[in-house]
Structure formats: C-alpha cells, structure tokens
Motif scaffolding. Structure first.
Motif, short mmCIF file in Angstrom:
data_model
loop_
_atom_site.label_atom_id
_atom_site.label_comp_id
_atom_site.label_asym_id
_atom_site.label_seq_id
_atom_site.Cartn_x
_atom_site.Cartn_y
_atom_site.Cartn_z
N ASP A 19 -46.95 -13.03 21.89
CA ASP A 19 -45.87 -12.49 22.71
C ASP A 19 -45.49 -11.14 22.12
O ASP A 19 -44.92 -11.07 21.03
CB ASP A 19 -44.68 -13.45 22.71
N ASP A 66 -43.42 -8.99 23.48
CA ASP A 66 -42.17 -8.55 24.13
C ASP A 66 -42.43 -7.68 25.36
O ASP A 66 -41.67 -6.74 25.64
CB ASP A 66 -41.27 -7.81 23.13
N GLY A 67 -43.51 -7.96 26.07
CA GLY A 67 -43.79 -7.24 27.31
C GLY A 67 -44.66 -6.01 27.16
O GLY A 67 -45.14 -5.47 28.16
N GLU A 88 -47.57 -5.89 26.25
CA GLU A 88 -48.94 -6.25 26.65
C GLU A 88 -49.12 -6.29 28.16
O GLU A 88 -50.25 -6.42 28.65
CB GLU A 88 -49.32 -7.61 26.06
N ASN A 89 -48.03 -6.18 28.93
CA ASN A 89 -48.13 -6.31 30.38
C ASN A 89 -48.30 -4.98 31.11
O ASN A 89 -48.49 -4.96 32.32
CB ASN A 89 -46.88 -7.02 30.92
N GLN A 90 -48.20 -3.90 30.37
CA GLN A 90 -48.31 -2.58 30.98
C GLN A 90 -49.74 -2.04 30.88
O GLN A 90 -50.53 -2.48 30.06
CB GLN A 90 -47.33 -1.61 30.30
N LYS A 106 -52.60 -4.69 32.19
CA LYS A 106 -52.74 -5.01 33.62
C LYS A 106 -54.21 -5.04 34.04
O LYS A 106 -54.62 -5.86 34.85
CB LYS A 106 -52.01 -3.96 34.47
N LYS A 117 -45.84 -4.23 16.75
CA LYS A 117 -45.05 -5.39 17.19
C LYS A 117 -45.59 -6.68 16.56
O LYS A 117 -44.81 -7.55 16.14
CB LYS A 117 -45.09 -5.50 18.72
N THR A 149 -40.79 1.16 24.92
CA THR A 149 -40.97 -0.08 25.67
C THR A 149 -42.25 -0.09 26.49
O THR A 149 -42.69 -1.16 26.94
CB THR A 149 -39.80 -0.30 26.64
N LEU A 173 -42.44 0.80 29.40
CA LEU A 173 -42.07 0.57 30.80
C LEU A 173 -42.15 1.89 31.58
O LEU A 173 -41.86 2.96 31.03
CB LEU A 173 -40.65 0.00 30.90
#
Length: 282
Positions: free
Chosen positions: A110, A112-113, A115-117, A121, A161, A249, A251
């Motif tokens: 995990d 903290d997000g 990895e989702n960007q 993706k 991270k 982040t 983001l």
C-alpha cells in the motif's frame, strides 16, 4: 573488481568488511547500463566508503511478457562500463532463483495511492514488483544510501514510501536525469530504437520544455490538449499518457496552487518501444 552471483557470497563479503565500511552506497539497476547509471555510481562513490551495484532484470515488475523477453541483457559490457568508473565497485548479478528462491511472485504494498497514478494505471502490478525487488535488495545489501534516477520519478516516490512504511534504515536519494545530446532521456530501452527513431524521439523532451513555459500562463488542461495535438503529428509515436501532477501526491493538477510543486509526466510508444520522461514545472 568483485562480482557476486549469489546473495550468500555477497552478504558474506559485506560482513567481512563491515568494520572498515563506514557507509554503503547502493545503485540497483536492470543492466544495459548507460551514462545515467554511471552518474549514479559516481555520486555513490563520492559519498560512501563502499559501493554496490546490482544488475538484475526483475520479472515481477513486467506486466508485458514480450517486454521482459526483449529487455536487453548485457552483463559483460555492463561490467566494462562499471570499470571505467572504478574497479572497486562491487557487482551483484543474481539469478531469478537466487533472489526469489523459487517463488517468483510480488508482495502486495500500500503506497498511499502513489501506485494508482500514471505508470500504475497502465502497468497493473508494476509497482508491487518494484517494491518487492527493491525491498529484497535492501535487505540483502543493507545500504546506508540508495541512488535512483529522477527519470523514473514515480518509482523514486514509491521507493521512498516503501522505505518509510517498512522502516528500513536506508536513505533514498534521487539524482538528475542524464540526457542524450538531442535531449532524449537516457534509457536502456533506447538501444531498441533505430537511429531515425532516436533522432525523432527528441520531440519528447522538446515537448516537456514547451510544457514548462506554457504552464506559467495556461491551465493544466490547456497544456495537456496542446501536448496531445503535438503528438498527433508524429505517426510513429503513440502518446500513452501525459499528466501534470503534484510532486508529493502524484495526483493530477486540477487547479494550480502556489504552495505545491508540479511535474509533467509523459509516456510514449515509438514503434512498440515504450519511453518515459518527466520535468519539474516550478
């Protein structure tokens, strides 16, 4: 130059010199070394009493089997390049079995997000593979400092991270991107480009430089639209993504804030060769 193929041999040697090595600098790589890698080694040599480089093509971070199969493996020439920097650098070139001990699977993390960007993706499971191999290598080498190139900026943030969450006692340091004369970010994948493609790929960095200027007066969305139109003029190029993001982040930038640092990220296919690059916009 000392070259170790197994973790037992490497750890045994590192233990034998632990009394004299005040700090260990570590450069993890997948080989096919270029001047960018060598710059990391030089940085490590300047700031540590002992330096280790790993050369290992990690299967768990490839979501495309063809990409893994075609990834260049050039250990002999890699070692010659390392010697041009110093013959005192320790090389760790393990097999898959030595690293994974018969279980070639990724640990789940995990981040903290983070990895989702972007890369996350488009490359499912990629960062679990990265976290798994870097954590494993850190546990084996037990470095004081570890050096990563900023071309893979998202990876750099992911590794930081991971270290924070696992409380591994290592300082992770990012180093500037090394570029070819035409501005193309140095990458092992560049070896798969023809001379013509390599020359044309200069448009990637030129576009990022343009982004840097445009972002001063235009919104993130406006800049993105300009970048998309730019690559529509290059038939051999396929823009996978372009994103302006918050450095901390990762983001996407929706509305600019004077208190945040922004960075542009890009991934482009050049006749099936995937290239990434990034630039700070502050």
């Amino acid at each position: 130059m000392l070259i170790f193929k197994t973790q037992n041999e490497l750890v045994s040697h590192l233990n034998s010199v632990s009394n004299t090595a005040t700090s260990i600098g570590f450069v993890p790589t997948m080989g096919a070394l270029h001047q960018g890698h060598l710059s990391l080694l030089k940085e490590a040599l300047q700031n540590n009493s002992l330096v280790v480089i790993s050369i290992f093509v990690n299967p768990t971070q490839f979501n495309n089997p063809e990409d893994l199969a075609k990834y260049p493996r050039t250990l002999t020439s890699d070692i010659e390049k390392i010697k041009t920097v110093s013959d005192k650098i320790i090389v760790y070139a393990p097999s898959v079995d030595d690293i994974y001990e018969g279980k070639t699977i990724s640990q789940h993390f995990d981040f903290d997000g983070l990895e989702n960007q972007m890369e996350g993706k488009f490359r499912p499971g990629h960062f679990d593979g990265v976290g798994t191999i870097v954590k494993r290598l850190f546990e084996i080498v037990q470095p004081t400092n570890a050096y990563f190139g900023e071309k893979d900026f998202q990876q750099l943030q992911i590794v930081k991270k991971m270290v924070q969450k696992t409380k591994l006692p290592v300082t992770v340091l990012g180093c500037p991107i090394f570029r070819e004369p035409n501005g193309l970010a140095m990458s092992s994948r560049n070896e798969r480009l023809s001379e013509k493609e390599r020359n044309e790929a200069a448009i990637i960095f030129k576009t990022l430089l343009q982004t840097q200027k445009l972002f001063k007066t235009k919104s993130s969305n406006e800049v993105t639209q300009i970048v998309v139109k730019t690559f529509e003029n290059y038939k051999n190029f396929e823009l996978e993504y372009f994103q302006i993001a918050d450095e901390a982040t990762l983001l996407p930038c929706i509305r600019k804030s004077k208190t945040k640092k922004y960075r542009a990220f890009i991934a482009v296919f050049v006749n099936n060769v995937r290239l990434i690059d990034t630039i700070s916009l502050n």
